[in-house]
Design a protein around this motif. Structure first.
Motif, PDB file in Angstrom:
ATOM      1  N   ALA A  40       0.878  -1.173   0.000  1.00  0.00           N
ATOM      2  CA  ALA A  40       0.000   0.000   0.000  1.00  0.00           C
ATOM      3  C   ALA A  40       0.914   1.222   0.000  1.00  0.00           C
ATOM      4  CB  ALA A  40      -0.896  -0.032   1.240  1.00  0.00           C
ATOM      5  N   THR A  41       1.825   1.212  -0.952  1.00  0.00           N
ATOM      6  CA  THR A  41       2.946   2.152  -0.908  1.00  0.00           C
ATOM      7  C   THR A  41       2.695   3.440  -1.682  1.00  0.00           C
ATOM      8  OG1 THR A  41       3.869   0.666  -2.576  1.00  0.00           O
ATOM      9  CG2 THR A  41       4.827   0.564  -0.402  1.00  0.00           C
ATOM     10  N   GLY A  42       1.525   3.576  -2.263  1.00  0.00           N
ATOM     11  CA  GLY A  42       1.192   4.836  -2.938  1.00  0.00           C
ATOM     12  C   GLY A  42       1.820   4.937  -4.311  1.00  0.00           C
ATOM     13  N   CYS A  43       1.290   5.875  -5.090  1.00  0.00           N
ATOM     14  CA  CYS A  43       1.748   6.020  -6.477  1.00  0.00           C
ATOM     15  C   CYS A  43       2.832   7.072  -6.610  1.00  0.00           C
ATOM     16  CB  CYS A  43       0.575   6.445  -7.355  1.00  0.00           C
ATOM     17  SG  CYS A  43      -0.709   5.217  -7.415  1.00  0.00           S
ATOM     18  N   LEU A  44       2.868   7.970  -5.640  1.00  0.00           N
ATOM     19  CA  LEU A  44       3.790   9.106  -5.756  1.00  0.00           C
ATOM     20  C   LEU A  44       4.538   9.206  -4.442  1.00  0.00           C
ATOM     21  CD1 LEU A  44       1.032  11.267  -7.364  1.00  0.00           C
ATOM     22  CD2 LEU A  44       3.178  10.742  -8.519  1.00  0.00           C
ATOM     23  N   SER A  45       5.333   8.174  -4.165  1.00  0.00           N
ATOM     24  CA  SER A  45       6.011   8.133  -2.873  1.00  0.00           C
ATOM     25  C   SER A  45       7.526   8.092  -2.997  1.00  0.00           C
ATOM     26  CB  SER A  45       5.512   6.932  -2.069  1.00  0.00           C
ATOM     27  OG  SER A  45       5.505   5.773  -2.868  1.00  0.00           O
ATOM     28  N   VAL A  46       8.025   7.737  -4.192  1.00  0.00           N
ATOM     29  CA  VAL A  46       9.486   7.705  -4.349  1.00  0.00           C
ATOM     30  C   VAL A  46       9.892   8.917  -5.176  1.00  0.00           C
ATOM     31  CG1 VAL A  46      11.421   6.441  -5.358  1.00  0.00           C
ATOM     32  CG2 VAL A  46       9.598   5.204  -4.191  1.00  0.00           C
ATOM     33  N   ALA A  47      10.624   9.821  -4.528  1.00  0.00           N
ATOM     34  CA  ALA A  47      11.016  11.049  -5.230  1.00  0.00           C
ATOM     35  C   ALA A  47      11.982  10.707  -6.355  1.00  0.00           C
ATOM     36  CB  ALA A  47      11.659  12.011  -4.251  1.00  0.00           C
TER      37      ALA A  47
ATOM     38  N   SER B 102      24.291  33.291 -14.767  1.00  0.00           N
ATOM     39  CA  SER B 102      24.646  32.669 -13.485  1.00  0.00           C
ATOM     40  C   SER B 102      23.784  33.268 -12.391  1.00  0.00           C
ATOM     41  CB  SER B 102      26.105  32.952 -13.160  1.00  0.00           C
ATOM     42  OG  SER B 102      26.940  32.078 -13.836  1.00  0.00           O
ATOM     43  N   PHE B 103      23.185  32.414 -11.595  1.00  0.00           N
ATOM     44  CA  PHE B 103      22.288  32.876 -10.524  1.00  0.00           C
ATOM     45  C   PHE B 103      22.892  32.479  -9.169  1.00  0.00           C
ATOM     46  CE2 PHE B 103      19.693  32.115 -14.211  1.00  0.00           C
ATOM     47  CZ  PHE B 103      18.725  33.120 -14.202  1.00  0.00           C
ATOM     48  N   GLY B 104      22.837  33.383  -8.200  1.00  0.00           N
ATOM     49  CA  GLY B 104      23.257  33.037  -6.851  1.00  0.00           C
ATOM     50  C   GLY B 104      22.033  32.767  -5.985  1.00  0.00           C
ATOM     51  N   PHE B 105      22.099  31.696  -5.180  1.00  0.00           N
ATOM     52  CA  PHE B 105      20.956  31.355  -4.315  1.00  0.00           C
ATOM     53  C   PHE B 105      21.416  30.955  -2.921  1.00  0.00           C
ATOM     54  CE2 PHE B 105      19.227  30.225  -8.566  1.00  0.00           C
ATOM     55  CZ  PHE B 105      18.234  31.189  -8.585  1.00  0.00           C
ATOM     56  N   ASP B 106      20.539  31.199  -1.952  1.00  0.00           N
ATOM     57  CA  ASP B 106      20.800  30.700  -0.597  1.00  0.00           C
ATOM     58  C   ASP B 106      20.215  29.303  -0.429  1.00  0.00           C
ATOM     59  OD1 ASP B 106      21.911  33.211   0.218  1.00  0.00           O
ATOM     60  OD2 ASP B 106      19.850  33.983   0.193  1.00  0.00           O
ATOM     61  N   THR B 107      19.116  29.048  -1.147  1.00  0.00           N
ATOM     62  CA  THR B 107      18.372  27.792  -0.941  1.00  0.00           C
ATOM     63  C   THR B 107      17.829  27.295  -2.282  1.00  0.00           C
ATOM     64  OG1 THR B 107      17.610  28.651   1.178  1.00  0.00           O
ATOM     65  CG2 THR B 107      16.391  26.797   0.294  1.00  0.00           C
ATOM     66  N   ILE B 108      17.831  25.972  -2.459  1.00  0.00           N
ATOM     67  CA  ILE B 108      17.188  25.395  -3.655  1.00  0.00           C
ATOM     68  C   ILE B 108      16.056  24.467  -3.203  1.00  0.00           C
ATOM     69  CG2 ILE B 108      17.479  23.932  -5.694  1.00  0.00           C
ATOM     70  CD1 ILE B 108      20.326  24.878  -5.925  1.00  0.00           C
ATOM     71  N   VAL B 109      14.916  24.624  -3.838  1.00  0.00           N
ATOM     72  CA  VAL B 109      13.770  23.732  -3.577  1.00  0.00           C
ATOM     73  C   VAL B 109      13.550  22.902  -4.835  1.00  0.00           C
ATOM     74  CG1 VAL B 109      11.294  23.609  -3.136  1.00  0.00           C
ATOM     75  CG2 VAL B 109      12.699  25.338  -1.967  1.00  0.00           C
ATOM     76  N   TYR B 110      13.573  21.608  -4.672  1.00  0.00           N
ATOM     77  CA  TYR B 110      13.274  20.711  -5.794  1.00  0.00           C
ATOM     78  C   TYR B 110      11.806  20.290  -5.715  1.00  0.00           C
ATOM     79  CZ  TYR B 110      18.270  20.144  -6.703  1.00  0.00           C
ATOM     80  OH  TYR B 110      19.587  20.362  -7.017  1.00  0.00           O
ATOM     81  N   ALA B 111      11.076  20.647  -6.759  1.00  0.00           N
ATOM     82  CA  ALA B 111       9.681  20.171  -6.880  1.00  0.00           C
ATOM     83  C   ALA B 111       9.643  19.347  -8.164  1.00  0.00           C
ATOM     84  CB  ALA B 111       8.735  21.348  -6.932  1.00  0.00           C
ATOM     85  N   THR B 112      10.570  18.406  -8.240  1.00  0.00           N
ATOM     86  CA  THR B 112      10.856  17.731  -9.519  1.00  0.00           C
ATOM     87  C   THR B 112      10.132  16.397  -9.694  1.00  0.00           C
ATOM     88  OG1 THR B 112      12.902  17.081  -8.429  1.00  0.00           O
ATOM     89  CG2 THR B 112      13.055  18.820 -10.073  1.00  0.00           C
ATOM     90  N   GLY B 113       9.272  16.062  -8.763  1.00  0.00           N
ATOM     91  CA  GLY B 113       8.375  14.938  -9.012  1.00  0.00           C
ATOM     92  C   GLY B 113       8.874  13.584  -8.534  1.00  0.00           C
ATOM     93  N   PHE B 114       8.213  12.560  -9.060  1.00  0.00           N
ATOM     94  CA  PHE B 114       8.339  11.214  -8.495  1.00  0.00           C
ATOM     95  C   PHE B 114       8.612  10.168  -9.568  1.00  0.00           C
ATOM     96  CE2 PHE B 114       5.569  13.752  -5.862  1.00  0.00           C
ATOM     97  CZ  PHE B 114       5.962  13.451  -4.573  1.00  0.00           C
ATOM     98  N   ASP B 115       9.176   9.068  -9.124  1.00  0.00           N
ATOM     99  CA  ASP B 115       9.209   7.864  -9.967  1.00  0.00           C
ATOM    100  C   ASP B 115       7.836   7.215  -9.727  1.00  0.00           C
ATOM    101  OD1 ASP B 115       9.593   5.515 -11.249  1.00  0.00           O
ATOM    102  OD2 ASP B 115      11.433   4.951 -10.200  1.00  0.00           O
ATOM    103  N   ALA B 116       6.877   7.671 -10.525  1.00  0.00           N
ATOM    104  CA  ALA B 116       5.476   7.432 -10.199  1.00  0.00           C
ATOM    105  C   ALA B 116       5.018   6.003 -10.481  1.00  0.00           C
ATOM    106  CB  ALA B 116       4.600   8.401 -10.997  1.00  0.00           C
ATOM    107  N   MET B 117       4.130   5.533  -9.686  1.00  0.00           N
ATOM    108  CA  MET B 117       3.358   4.291  -9.854  1.00  0.00           C
ATOM    109  C   MET B 117       4.166   3.006  -9.739  1.00  0.00           C
ATOM    110  SD  MET B 117       0.154   5.092 -12.232  1.00  0.00           S
ATOM    111  CE  MET B 117      -0.751   3.971 -11.188  1.00  0.00           C
TER     112      MET B 117
END
Ligand code: NAP
Length: 873
Positions: A143-150, A372-387
């Protein structure tokens, strides 16, 4: 003294995952009196809602629908505060469910399952947990879900960035404060689109890296929808039941408005209503054909793009945010709160990676091809190895040492999305091949769990121990799954539904798109047919009811259901005149078929009068003569005319590039056998003699026909051979009637319910030919001498009473050394392959027919003066 070997723990069932599906599975297994152990690597219940704690995380199905229905008291005790509840509220709900049913006592948290192996002699699964502990069980349920492995951030240099990095799918429990920070967000799927507006509220600078612009509509969040609440108040059970049998797991009445047929005013009205409603199942239901017809889809897509342009101030940014290159709905659309507006803020910037790809992530930022961009933080909203990610990543080994990863190397293979051959007693909840991610998960999960619970109960009641799908059943379901997807625009997109977001992942459409209700019906039908497609074993017992649960093309099945629901009188109970009128009436509102270059009507002189014909000339180059196809319509020698087969003739003409001459031969009962056959032969002789006037290439003449039309086409070939001409270069026989023997198995199997029935076929023969004449090869060409006939293409449809005689004709021609191409119209009926622009799955079959026609015609000789420019590709 040796230490006694530790006795492995043993339970009836192990469940992995304590989200929506794991919790309900545990509840149902307990109800059956089974001992259960649930493992979850999380610290508490919640599954996806435990992990995905990023700012703005919310449900995108109204929460009044995204809720358990198995416990009416629970429904009374819990009230959702919003239309789309936040992640904390949904997590709270799942905790409430766990508490209410005291589920936690059977759940081990912070415990990962690292491997599972089927022990054949013991008929048990051996489960290994992170600490190396072994637990044995009879049934293993993921019951591991479809979108659980990033999905890993497959970006050059990702590991080099020195500042904090966050994944939306594994957000810190304590939250993140972005105040005063320069933040990069990579990814603009649902997670990115939900989080970006909230991150922008804190960050001093926010840069969004977008690879694919996504369709998103405003959620218009607020109180739970009044209309849904009213319906729930009026009849909770009825509402929930409607959801169970709906398309997407929410009771939405599917529209029958076609985009092309609607006026601009109606289109805008419908779109605007869906836009204001702010629900995914609404915006996916503006037009009945938006999911299957590119032009219809583009109407909705363009209206969404207009909204984006109207919202975003900077035209260049607006244009970059306008989704292009995929059809609306083929990648999961999003619901947002202020997403596009966020790009009007002075500290928010969009980087279009299509124009300016990321070259590398550096220690202190991101380098694109242009900047070239300078950042303090990166957020990955890059999805899942789905299903499939969680399933194949879990080291599951079935019978004979075969791992799930090996078995699914070319893509997942399941029966009903619930089980897979070679892995007895192994169940997947929301597995590939189930509606899951295309539906309201709560509804699908309850259905899966109820089905598995029912299955385990049935095994126990019958004294059986194991269950496993057969190869035939599994192959049939995989095929059905792909057939359902193939009639939609979905397979055209590089979506995670297709596995296309993970480099190297096989490209297969993963979820079942046939709908929640249709899926439920298939699962129920499996059970009522004594677990069709499963092998079940027990002490001294093997029960196997092999078969395929759905083999009709899904669009054919839909049309059949529609036609059967009309309750039309059986044609064989009508007079010929009434039957003709009925046929004409049913054809009134059908699509006209493709445009061709020119359509002209004329008459063919025959000794007794004239035969009407209609000529179709292809559009476009090359100029000059074309090969000629003389076509005969279907209708059992009694019905049909130039209009009845008009869309099919257009289609054949447009696809093959040949001039098609459709001939209306004389009909029974007014004129009986052998008039139709002799008319056909006369028409072929006339076409041959007048090839140049018809725009044909002399010597490049084929015949084609459908049903009774194929009968007279086949007879014309035999008569032409016997008469020493004209020379026919090929015969395309679509679902041909070639014999008067109505006892072949296909008459039994398909004799009722698929429009052409055995009874109707009898009625046709009775109208056409006396019993004494029915053995004459001019009535039953299968009984004739077949040597020396032109090459043939025969189309035989699975659900056609005439299927077996078509196949028999192909075999007999082959035996007579005639080149034959037998095209199996898989999952089709006698009529469905001819339903141009109605039955989408018929298009590939008609493409094969056109290819066969093209093969009949030799490539034009450059030196031939008769056809200097003829070209058949
Ligand atoms: P997603 O839809 O797969 O989106 C991932 C995004 O990251 C896409 O824009 C993708 O671009 C981009 N991306 C991936 N790899 C990249 C790379 N190497 N470089 C640049 N960009 C890259 O993932 P998600 O947003 O987490 O959503 C997944 C699914 O979870 C949703 O579709 C939905 O079913 C579910 N979900 C639901 C909710 C909800 O509202 N209930 C919220 C979040 C998620 P491409 O499109 O070009 O690949």
């Amino acid at each position: 003294m040796n230490k006694p070997a530790s006795v492995p723990e043993q339970v009836d069932a192990v469940v992995v995952g304590a989200g929506f599906s794991g919790l309900y599975m545990l509840y149902r297994l307990r109800q059956l009196g089974l001992s259960v152990k649930v493992f979850d690597s999380a610290g508490d219940v919640g599954g996806t809602w435990y992990w995905n704690r990023y700012p703005g995380a919310r449900c995108d199905v109204p929460t009044t629908d995204y809720t358990f229905s198995f416990d009416p008291e629970l429904e009374k005790e819990w009230t959702w505060s919003e239309k789309y509840a936040t992640q904390p509220e949904i997590l709270e709900y799942l905790r409430f469910v766990a508490d209410r049913h005291e589920l936690r006592s059977d759940i081990e948290f912070s415990t990962a399952v690292t491997a599972a192996r089927w022990d054949e002699p013991a008929k048990q699964w051996v489960i290994t947990t992170g600490g190396g502990r072994e637990v044995r069980c009879r049934h293993y349920i993921m019951a591991t879900g479809c979108l659980s492995v990033a999905k890993s951030p497959d970006i050059e240099g990702a590991e080099r960035f020195a500042g904090p990095v966050y994944f939306t799918s594994r957000w810190p429990h304590e939250g993140v404060d972005f105040t005063g920070q320069r933040v990069a967000v990579i990814g603009t799927g649902s997670s990115g689109i939900q989080s970006i507006p909230l991150i922008a509220r804190q960050a001093s600078q926010l840069t969004v890296f977008q690879r694919t612009a996504n369709f998103s509509i405003p959620a218009h969040n607020g109180p739970a929808p009044a209309e849904t609440l009213r319906q729930l108040d009026e009849g909770r059970d009825a509402y929930r039941d409607a959801a169970r049998w709906s398309r997407g797991g929410v009771p939405v009445e599917p529209t029958d408005v076609l985009a092309g047929a609607a006026s601009e005013e109606v289109r805008r009205e419908r779109f605007e209503a869906a836009w204001q409603q702010g629900e995914l199942f609404g915006i996916l239901n503006v037009f009945a054909d938006q999911g299957v017809n590119p032009a219809a889809n583009d109407i909705v897509a363009e209206m969404i793009r207009e909204k984006i342009r109207a919202t975003v101030n900077d035209p260049e940014t607006a244009e970059a945010l306008c989704p292009r290159g995929h059809y609306f709905g083929t990648k999961r659309p999003c619901l947002d709160t202020g997403y596009f507006e966020t790009f009007n803020l002075p500290h928010v910037r969009l980087v279009d990676l299509r124009k300016e790809p990321i070259v590398s992530i550096t220690e202190d930022g991101i380098e694109t091809a242009g900047e070239s961009f300078g950042f303090d933080t990166i957020v990955y909203a890059t999805g899942f190895d789905a299903m499939t990610g969680a399933l194949v990543g879990a080291d599951v080994t079935g019978r004979d040492g075969l791992s799930l990863k090996e078995k699914w190397a070319a893509g997942p293979s399941t029966y009903l999305g619930l089980m897979t051959t070679g892995f007895p007693n192994f169940f997947m909840l929301t597995g590939p091949g189930s509606p899951s991610v295309l539906s309201n998960m709560a509804v699908s999960i309850e259905q899966h769990v109820d089905w598995v619970a029912g299955c385990l109960k049935d095994l126990r009641d019958k004294g059986l121990e194991t269950i496993e799908p057969t190869e035939l059943a599994e192959a049939g379901w995989n095929q059905h799954n792909q057939d359902c997807a193939a009639i939609t625009l979905h397979p055209t997109a590089n979506s995670w539904y297709m596995g296309a977001n993970v480099p190297g992942k096989p490209r297969v459409f993963l979820p079942y798109i046939g709908g929640v209700g249709a899926y439920r019906q298939a699962c129920d039908d499996v059970v009522t047919q004594d677990y069709l497609g499963f092998t079940r074993t027990g002490p001294g017992a093997v029960r196997c009811t092999d078969g395929v649960i759905r083999s009709m093309q899904p669009d054919v099945a839909m049309v059949m259901e529609f036609v059967n629901a009309l309750g039309l009188p059986p044609m064989e109970t009508l007079s010929a005149a009434d039957a003709r009128a009925l046929m004409a009436a049913t054809a009134e509102n059908r699509p006209p078929g493709p445009e061709v270059g020119e359509v002209t009507d004329g008459v063919i002189p025959i000794p007794d009068g004239t035969l009407p014909y209609r000529l179709y000339r292809p559009a476009g180059p090359p100029e000059g003569p074309r090969p000629l196809v003389v076509y005969f319509h279907g209708g059992g020698w009694v019905l049909g005319n130039l209009d009845s087969d008009d869309p099919l003739c257009r289609d054949l003409c447009a696809r093959s590039g040949a001039v098609v001459v459709s001939v209306n031969y004389r009909h029974a009962p007014e004129v009986r056998f052998p008039a139709a056959a002799l008319d056909a032969f006369a028409a072929v002789q006339w076409a041959d003699a007048n090839a140049i006037e018809l725009g044909g290439i002399p010597g490049q003449l084929a015949v084609a026909g459908w049903s009774a039309g194929a009968n007279v086409a086949a007879v014309a070939c035999q008569l032409a051979r016997d008469a020493g001409g004209p020379r026919i270069t090929g015969q395309l026989l679509i679902c041909p009637a070639v014999d008067s023997d109505l006892t072949r198995p296909s008459y039994e199997e398909n004799g009722d319910g698929y429009i052409l029935t055995t009874a109707l076929m009898r009625w046709f023969w009775d109208h056409y030919a006396d019993p004494a004449d029915r053995g004459d090869p001019r009535a039953a060409p299968l009984r004739g001498d077949l040597a020396g006939l032109p090459p043939a293409c025969i189309v035989a449809a699975d659900f056609d009473p005439l299927r077996d005689e078509g196949v028999a004709y192909a075999r007999a021609l082959e035996a007579a050394a005639v080149p034959v191409r037998l095209t199996r119209a898989r999952g089709h009926t006698h009529t469905s392959v001819t339903m141009v622009d109605v039955i989408i799955s018929g298009a590939p079959v008609r493409a094969e027919m056109a290819a066969a026609l093209e093969d009949f015609f030799p490539a034009a000789e450059p030196q031939s003066s008769a056809a200097p420019q003829a070209h058949v590709s």
